[in-house]
Design a protein around this motif. Structure first.
Motif, mmCIF file in Angstrom:
data_model
loop_
_atom_site.group_PDB
_atom_site.id
_atom_site.type_symbol
_atom_site.label_atom_id
_atom_site.label_comp_id
_atom_site.label_asym_id
_atom_site.label_seq_id
_atom_site.Cartn_x
_atom_site.Cartn_y
_atom_site.Cartn_z
ATOM 1 N N VAL A 143 -12.368 24.914 -4.772
ATOM 2 C CA VAL A 143 -11.020 24.503 -4.370
ATOM 3 C C VAL A 143 -10.578 25.450 -3.262
ATOM 4 C CG1 VAL A 143 -8.595 24.315 -5.082
ATOM 5 C CG2 VAL A 143 -10.418 23.636 -6.660
ATOM 6 N N SER A 144 -10.014 24.889 -2.190
ATOM 7 C CA SER A 144 -9.459 25.746 -1.147
ATOM 8 C C SER A 144 -8.026 25.315 -0.847
ATOM 9 C CB SER A 144 -10.302 25.721 0.127
ATOM 10 O OG SER A 144 -10.287 24.443 0.714
ATOM 11 N N VAL A 145 -7.170 26.326 -0.703
ATOM 12 C CA VAL A 145 -5.786 26.119 -0.290
ATOM 13 C C VAL A 145 -5.693 26.732 1.096
ATOM 14 C CG1 VAL A 145 -3.362 26.627 -0.767
ATOM 15 C CG2 VAL A 145 -4.950 26.228 -2.669
ATOM 16 N N ARG B 162 -10.895 21.284 -9.592
ATOM 17 C CA ARG B 162 -10.774 20.050 -8.803
ATOM 18 C C ARG B 162 -10.108 18.923 -9.584
ATOM 19 N NH1 ARG B 162 -16.877 19.666 -7.559
ATOM 20 N NH2 ARG B 162 -16.679 20.227 -9.725
ATOM 21 N N GLY B 163 -10.563 18.679 -10.806
ATOM 22 C CA GLY B 163 -10.030 17.574 -11.592
ATOM 23 C C GLY B 163 -8.569 17.751 -11.950
ATOM 24 N N VAL B 164 -8.210 18.960 -12.324
ATOM 25 C CA VAL B 164 -6.829 19.246 -12.711
ATOM 26 C C VAL B 164 -5.894 19.082 -11.520
ATOM 27 C CG1 VAL B 164 -5.250 21.072 -13.479
ATOM 28 C CG2 VAL B 164 -7.471 20.791 -14.604
ATOM 29 N N LEU B 165 -6.232 19.715 -10.412
ATOM 30 C CA LEU B 165 -5.325 19.711 -9.259
ATOM 31 C C LEU B 165 -5.247 18.348 -8.577
ATOM 32 C CD1 LEU B 165 -6.016 23.215 -7.713
ATOM 33 C CD2 LEU B 165 -4.119 22.483 -9.165
ATOM 34 N N SER B 166 -6.346 17.613 -8.530
ATOM 35 C CA SER B 166 -6.281 16.297 -7.892
ATOM 36 C C SER B 166 -5.376 15.349 -8.677
ATOM 37 C CB SER B 166 -7.685 15.706 -7.721
ATOM 38 O OG SER B 166 -8.306 15.530 -8.970
ATOM 39 N N ALA B 167 -5.283 15.544 -9.995
ATOM 40 C CA ALA B 167 -4.389 14.722 -10.815
ATOM 41 C C ALA B 167 -2.965 15.259 -10.828
ATOM 42 C CB ALA B 167 -4.921 14.650 -12.244
ATOM 43 N N LEU B 168 -2.802 16.558 -10.636
ATOM 44 C CA LEU B 168 -1.506 17.222 -10.776
ATOM 45 C C LEU B 168 -0.676 17.210 -9.488
ATOM 46 C CD1 LEU B 168 0.275 19.157 -12.586
ATOM 47 C CD2 LEU B 168 -0.968 21.026 -11.494
ATOM 48 N N LYS C 257 -15.834 19.258 -3.253
ATOM 49 C CA LYS C 257 -14.848 20.306 -3.011
ATOM 50 C C LYS C 257 -13.474 19.680 -2.789
ATOM 51 C CE LYS C 257 -18.199 23.474 -1.128
ATOM 52 N NZ LYS C 257 -18.583 24.376 -0.075
ATOM 53 N N LEU C 258 -12.450 20.355 -3.314
ATOM 54 C CA LEU C 258 -11.072 19.908 -3.135
ATOM 55 C C LEU C 258 -10.413 20.793 -2.086
ATOM 56 C CD1 LEU C 258 -8.939 17.890 -4.261
ATOM 57 C CD2 LEU C 258 -8.142 19.769 -5.697
ATOM 58 N N ARG C 259 -9.817 20.170 -1.083
ATOM 59 C CA ARG C 259 -9.175 20.902 0.011
ATOM 60 C C ARG C 259 -7.691 20.547 0.037
ATOM 61 N NH1 ARG C 259 -10.741 20.258 6.393
ATOM 62 N NH2 ARG C 259 -9.770 22.192 7.098
ATOM 63 N N ILE C 260 -6.854 21.564 -0.146
ATOM 64 C CA ILE C 260 -5.401 21.400 -0.122
ATOM 65 C C ILE C 260 -4.904 22.087 1.147
ATOM 66 C CG2 ILE C 260 -3.237 21.921 -1.298
ATOM 67 C CD1 ILE C 260 -5.000 22.195 -3.892
ATOM 68 N N GLN C 261 -4.306 21.322 2.035
ATOM 69 C CA GLN C 261 -3.761 21.881 3.268
ATOM 70 C C GLN C 261 -2.249 21.742 3.232
ATOM 71 O OE1 GLN C 261 -6.212 19.355 5.888
ATOM 72 N NE2 GLN C 261 -6.930 21.264 6.799
ATOM 73 N N GLY C 262 -1.569 22.775 3.725
ATOM 74 C CA GLY C 262 -0.128 22.719 3.696
ATOM 75 C C GLY C 262 0.526 23.727 4.610
ATOM 76 N N GLY D 77 0.585 19.503 2.027
ATOM 77 C CA GLY D 77 0.608 18.468 3.051
ATOM 78 C C GLY D 77 -0.406 17.378 2.755
ATOM 79 N N THR D 78 -1.684 17.768 2.672
ATOM 80 C CA THR D 78 -2.740 16.810 2.368
ATOM 81 C C THR D 78 -3.659 17.365 1.289
ATOM 82 O OG1 THR D 78 -4.221 17.687 4.075
ATOM 83 C CG2 THR D 78 -2.761 15.880 4.718
ATOM 84 N N ILE D 79 -4.235 16.444 0.544
ATOM 85 C CA ILE D 79 -5.215 16.791 -0.487
ATOM 86 C C ILE D 79 -6.424 15.893 -0.254
ATOM 87 C CG2 ILE D 79 -5.688 16.925 -2.951
ATOM 88 C CD1 ILE D 79 -2.584 16.940 -3.329
ATOM 89 N N THR D 80 -7.574 16.499 0.022
ATOM 90 C CA THR D 80 -8.782 15.716 0.253
ATOM 91 C C THR D 80 -9.919 16.244 -0.615
ATOM 92 O OG1 THR D 80 -9.365 17.122 2.146
ATOM 93 C CG2 THR D 80 -8.164 15.095 2.629
#
Length: 152
Positions: free
Chosen positions: A56-58, A12-18, A98-103, A90-93
């Protein structure tokens, strides 16, 4: 074009910053595919794809009818399958830890190994264990020699 391989970095921390919207990412591992409707033929076979690990979910949605081969359509874009996907973010929430990456998925492929070396499973491995591919065999271990006198 730069595509970030996040397969070993589902943190979560890595991807939210990256990551930011518009980035292209590659994620390899167990994806789950679930149809949104009952359409089995032709266009409109709307399917959700998700790669989930380590909170984390993509996620992405696509039409299975658009698969370019019958093997893709029938085997590796349904159920749970180890594949690689390239996704435009598309979006990162972030919610409830939990980190949710939608695209938008641009490509899904099977048979490409080596993008992911980290094991996220909790059994039999521990979270964060990396696979080591050494070529150590019985011929390399002097303790396994059949000599009775212990000398080579």
């Amino acid at each position: 074009m730069t595509i970030a391989n996040i397969s070993d970095d589902l943190e979560r921390g890595v991807l939210s910053a990256l990551l930011k919207p518009g980035d292209l990412i590659l994620v390899q591992g167990l994806h789950s595919f679930a149809k949104q409707n009952s359409v089995d033929k032709g266009a409109g076979q709307t399917t959700d794809g998700i790669r989930r690990a380590n909170n984390v979910s993509v996620e992405f949605t696509f039409d299975r009818f658009e698969a370019t081969s019958s093997s893709a359509h029938g085997r590796w874009v349904s159920g749970s399958v180890d594949v690689s996907s390239i996704v435009r973010v598309g979006t990162i929430t972030s919610e409830s830890g939990k980190l949710r990456i939608q695209g938008t998925v641009l490509a899904i492929a099977m048979g490409f190994s080596g993008f992911k070396t980290r094991e996220y499973a909790t059994f039999p491995y521990r979270t964060g264990v990396y696979r080591v591919d050494d070529h150590f065999g019985e011929d390399d271990d002097s303790w396994l020699d059949d000599d009775d006198d212990g000398e080579e």
